[in-house]
Design a protein around this motif. Structure first.
Motif, mmCIF file in Angstrom:
data_model
loop_
_atom_site.group_PDB
_atom_site.id
_atom_site.type_symbol
_atom_site.label_atom_id
_atom_site.label_comp_id
_atom_site.label_asym_id
_atom_site.label_seq_id
_atom_site.Cartn_x
_atom_site.Cartn_y
_atom_site.Cartn_z
ATOM 1 N N GLN A 198 10.002 -10.922 4.442
ATOM 2 C CA GLN A 198 8.824 -10.226 4.935
ATOM 3 C C GLN A 198 8.835 -8.764 4.528
ATOM 4 O OE1 GLN A 198 7.284 -11.422 8.681
ATOM 5 N NE2 GLN A 198 6.609 -9.381 9.253
ATOM 6 N N GLY A 199 7.656 -8.265 4.162
ATOM 7 C CA GLY A 199 7.466 -6.855 3.856
ATOM 8 C C GLY A 199 6.245 -6.323 4.580
ATOM 9 N N HIS A 200 5.984 -5.036 4.408
ATOM 10 C CA HIS A 200 4.859 -4.389 5.085
ATOM 11 C C HIS A 200 4.042 -3.626 4.049
ATOM 12 C CE1 HIS A 200 6.947 -5.300 8.846
ATOM 13 N NE2 HIS A 200 8.040 -4.823 8.268
ATOM 14 N N PHE A 201 2.770 -3.907 4.048
ATOM 15 C CA PHE A 201 1.862 -3.308 3.074
ATOM 16 C C PHE A 201 0.862 -2.437 3.827
ATOM 17 C CE2 PHE A 201 -1.480 -3.221 -0.099
ATOM 18 C CZ PHE A 201 -0.769 -3.139 -1.276
ATOM 19 N N PHE A 202 0.721 -1.171 3.420
ATOM 20 C CA PHE A 202 -0.163 -0.240 4.110
ATOM 21 C C PHE A 202 -1.209 0.308 3.144
ATOM 22 C CE2 PHE A 202 3.968 -0.023 6.170
ATOM 23 C CZ PHE A 202 3.645 -0.164 7.507
ATOM 24 N N LEU A 203 -2.459 0.277 3.577
ATOM 25 C CA LEU A 203 -3.537 0.966 2.873
ATOM 26 C C LEU A 203 -4.003 2.097 3.774
ATOM 27 C CD1 LEU A 203 -5.729 1.344 0.688
ATOM 28 C CD2 LEU A 203 -7.099 -0.357 1.920
ATOM 29 N N MET A 262 -1.529 3.751 -1.024
ATOM 30 C CA MET A 262 -0.952 2.462 -0.668
ATOM 31 C C MET A 262 0.574 2.565 -0.680
ATOM 32 S SD MET A 262 -3.366 -0.218 -2.790
ATOM 33 C CE MET A 262 -3.263 -1.579 -1.632
ATOM 34 N N PHE A 263 1.201 1.894 0.287
ATOM 35 C CA PHE A 263 2.656 1.816 0.371
ATOM 36 C C PHE A 263 3.037 0.362 0.622
ATOM 37 C CE2 PHE A 263 1.711 6.137 1.494
ATOM 38 C CZ PHE A 263 2.792 6.900 1.080
ATOM 39 N N PHE A 264 3.995 -0.147 -0.136
ATOM 40 C CA PHE A 264 4.609 -1.438 0.146
ATOM 41 C C PHE A 264 6.056 -1.156 0.522
ATOM 42 C CE2 PHE A 264 6.790 -5.388 -1.476
ATOM 43 C CZ PHE A 264 6.414 -6.174 -0.397
ATOM 44 N N PRO A 313 -5.777 0.759 -8.701
ATOM 45 C CA PRO A 313 -4.470 1.356 -8.418
ATOM 46 C C PRO A 313 -3.970 2.191 -9.592
ATOM 47 C CG PRO A 313 -4.190 -0.935 -9.066
ATOM 48 C CD PRO A 313 -5.672 -0.677 -9.034
ATOM 49 N N THR A 314 -3.299 3.295 -9.283
ATOM 50 C CA THR A 314 -2.617 4.061 -10.318
ATOM 51 C C THR A 314 -1.242 3.435 -10.573
ATOM 52 O OG1 THR A 314 -1.643 5.563 -8.704
ATOM 53 C CG2 THR A 314 -3.807 6.175 -9.604
ATOM 54 N N VAL A 315 -0.503 4.007 -11.504
ATOM 55 C CA VAL A 315 0.845 3.499 -11.803
ATOM 56 C C VAL A 315 1.732 3.704 -10.570
ATOM 57 C CG1 VAL A 315 2.880 3.777 -13.261
ATOM 58 C CG2 VAL A 315 0.586 3.985 -14.246
ATOM 59 N N PRO A 316 2.433 2.664 -10.105
ATOM 60 C CA PRO A 316 3.237 2.808 -8.894
ATOM 61 C C PRO A 316 4.532 3.562 -9.140
ATOM 62 C CG PRO A 316 3.491 0.600 -9.780
ATOM 63 C CD PRO A 316 2.445 1.283 -10.623
ATOM 64 N N ALA A 317 5.054 4.166 -8.059
ATOM 65 C CA ALA A 317 6.369 4.804 -8.077
ATOM 66 C C ALA A 317 7.225 4.139 -7.010
ATOM 67 C CB ALA A 317 6.240 6.299 -7.811
ATOM 68 N N LEU A 318 8.531 4.205 -7.177
ATOM 69 C CA LEU A 318 9.452 3.548 -6.248
ATOM 70 C C LEU A 318 10.450 4.566 -5.726
ATOM 71 C CD1 LEU A 318 11.083 0.068 -6.666
ATOM 72 C CD2 LEU A 318 12.519 2.035 -6.086
ATOM 73 N N ALA A 319 10.742 4.451 -4.423
ATOM 74 C CA ALA A 319 11.724 5.348 -3.810
ATOM 75 C C ALA A 319 12.547 4.583 -2.789
ATOM 76 C CB ALA A 319 11.019 6.527 -3.141
ATOM 77 N N ILE A 320 13.809 4.992 -2.646
ATOM 78 C CA ILE A 320 14.680 4.481 -1.595
ATOM 79 C C ILE A 320 15.118 5.683 -0.770
ATOM 80 C CG2 ILE A 320 16.833 3.284 -1.042
ATOM 81 C CD1 ILE A 320 16.606 1.890 -3.776
ATOM 82 N N LEU A 358 13.044 0.686 1.125
ATOM 83 C CA LEU A 358 12.587 0.749 -0.257
ATOM 84 C C LEU A 358 11.063 0.722 -0.229
ATOM 85 C CD1 LEU A 358 13.983 -0.986 -3.356
ATOM 86 C CD2 LEU A 358 11.551 -1.225 -2.858
ATOM 87 N N ALA A 359 10.443 1.678 -0.874
ATOM 88 C CA ALA A 359 8.981 1.778 -0.842
ATOM 89 C C ALA A 359 8.421 1.901 -2.245
ATOM 90 C CB ALA A 359 8.535 2.972 -0.006
ATOM 91 N N ILE A 360 7.339 1.191 -2.478
ATOM 92 C CA ILE A 360 6.558 1.326 -3.702
ATOM 93 C C ILE A 360 5.233 1.934 -3.278
ATOM 94 C CG2 ILE A 360 5.397 0.059 -5.549
ATOM 95 C CD1 ILE A 360 7.854 -2.065 -4.747
ATOM 96 N N PHE A 361 4.876 3.062 -3.863
ATOM 97 C CA PHE A 361 3.672 3.749 -3.418
ATOM 98 C C PHE A 361 2.834 4.171 -4.614
ATOM 99 C CE2 PHE A 361 7.265 6.616 -3.569
ATOM 100 C CZ PHE A 361 6.806 7.769 -4.183
ATOM 101 N N LEU A 362 1.535 4.250 -4.369
ATOM 102 C CA LEU A 362 0.597 4.582 -5.444
ATOM 103 C C LEU A 362 -0.682 5.145 -4.855
ATOM 104 C CD1 LEU A 362 -1.682 2.056 -5.388
ATOM 105 C CD2 LEU A 362 0.304 0.836 -6.250
ATOM 106 N N ARG A 363 -1.463 5.714 -5.714
ATOM 107 C CA ARG A 363 -2.764 6.267 -5.359
ATOM 108 C C ARG A 363 -3.846 5.258 -5.720
ATOM 109 N NH1 ARG A 363 -5.396 9.627 -1.974
ATOM 110 N NH2 ARG A 363 -7.310 10.433 -2.912
ATOM 111 N N VAL A 364 -4.860 5.161 -4.888
ATOM 112 C CA VAL A 364 -6.030 4.331 -5.165
ATOM 113 C C VAL A 364 -7.150 5.244 -5.641
ATOM 114 C CG1 VAL A 364 -7.730 2.737 -4.222
ATOM 115 C CG2 VAL A 364 -5.364 2.658 -3.408
ATOM 116 N N ASP A 365 -7.682 4.995 -6.831
ATOM 117 C CA ASP A 365 -8.808 5.744 -7.365
ATOM 118 C C ASP A 365 -10.078 4.906 -7.281
ATOM 119 O OD1 ASP A 365 -7.263 7.955 -8.007
ATOM 120 O OD2 ASP A 365 -6.813 7.236 -10.022
ATOM 121 N N GLY A 366 -11.221 5.566 -7.442
ATOM 122 C CA GLY A 366 -12.486 4.839 -7.466
ATOM 123 C C GLY A 366 -13.434 5.284 -6.377
#
Length: 206
Positions: free
Chosen positions: A182-187, A79-81, A139-146, A65-73
């Motif tokens: 435990q989870g994994h967070f990626f930038l 980013m992926f969780f 962060p932009t609005v996150p999306a979720l995928a399985i 299960l991943a939550i992903f979003l775009r970082v602006d600025g």
């Protein structure tokens, strides 16, 4: 030249401190949201090549299960969780207190709760990194995928365009009483964002 191969121990300590402060902010926000104490730890922070992300979560064909979003600025990126499916259910049951009806499927309420946790985490980690670097990172609005880990990362490439070839991995451990997940967070900064972030942390990019 690969900037990450030149990171000294103290510079990795700075990145871990960024993760720990972000985890502290996220724990406070989650505790307030859930009205019970939630602790978070960052046991490990490291840099890894983009192609090793899948291996770090069990392999390209592992369903996650991943939550992903775009970082602006000032320093855009992605980013992926990522959670394995058991960890996601454990968060819902043990931390949030939802009555899990189906170990295989996810209700709309469960997906919404996980998405909100990912949103809180992303905002907390980005806020911590922005404070350290004085860069604007939103962060932009996150999306979720399985899906399989490889498919999710491929989709991210299609959605966000070419990603950088290195990722900052922040292992994230949730604790509530005797429960631990435990989870994994990626930038994954865009290539042009590397120099901005690491120069701001006192790391030369060349």
């Amino acid at each position: 030249m690969d900037v990450f191969s030149h990171l000294a121990d103290f510079q990795m300590d700075v990145l871990k401190e960024v993760g720990n402060i972000g985890a502290g902010h996220a724990a406070t926000a989650l505790s307030t949201l859930l009205d019970k104490p939630i602790d978070m730890l960052v046991p490990k922070v490291r840099m890894l090549p983009f192609e090793e992300i899948c291996e770090s979560v069990g392999g390209a064909e592992t369903v996650v299960l991943a939550i992903f979003l775009r970082v602006d600025g000032d320093a855009p990126g992605n980013m992926f969780f990522i959670l394995d499916l058991d960890a996601a259910k454990n968060i819902l049951r043990d931390l949030i207190g939802l009555n899990i009806q189906d170990q295989e499927e996810y209700s709309e309420l469960e997906l919404s709760a996980l998405n909100e946790i990912g949103n809180i985490l992303a905002g907390s980690y980005l806020s911590s990194l922005a404070d350290f670097t004085n860069l604007n990172m939103q962060p932009t609005v996150p999306a979720l995928a399985i899906d399989m880990a490889g498919a999710i990362l491929s989709y991210g490439l299609l959605q966000f365009g070419q990603m950088g070839d290195q990722a900052l991995l922040i292992d994230t451990k949730f604790m509530e009483g005797d429960n631990e997940v435990q989870g994994h967070f990626f930038l994954i900064p865009d290539p042009e964002s590397f120099g901005k972030i690491f120069s701001a942390l006192g790391v030369e990019s060349s």
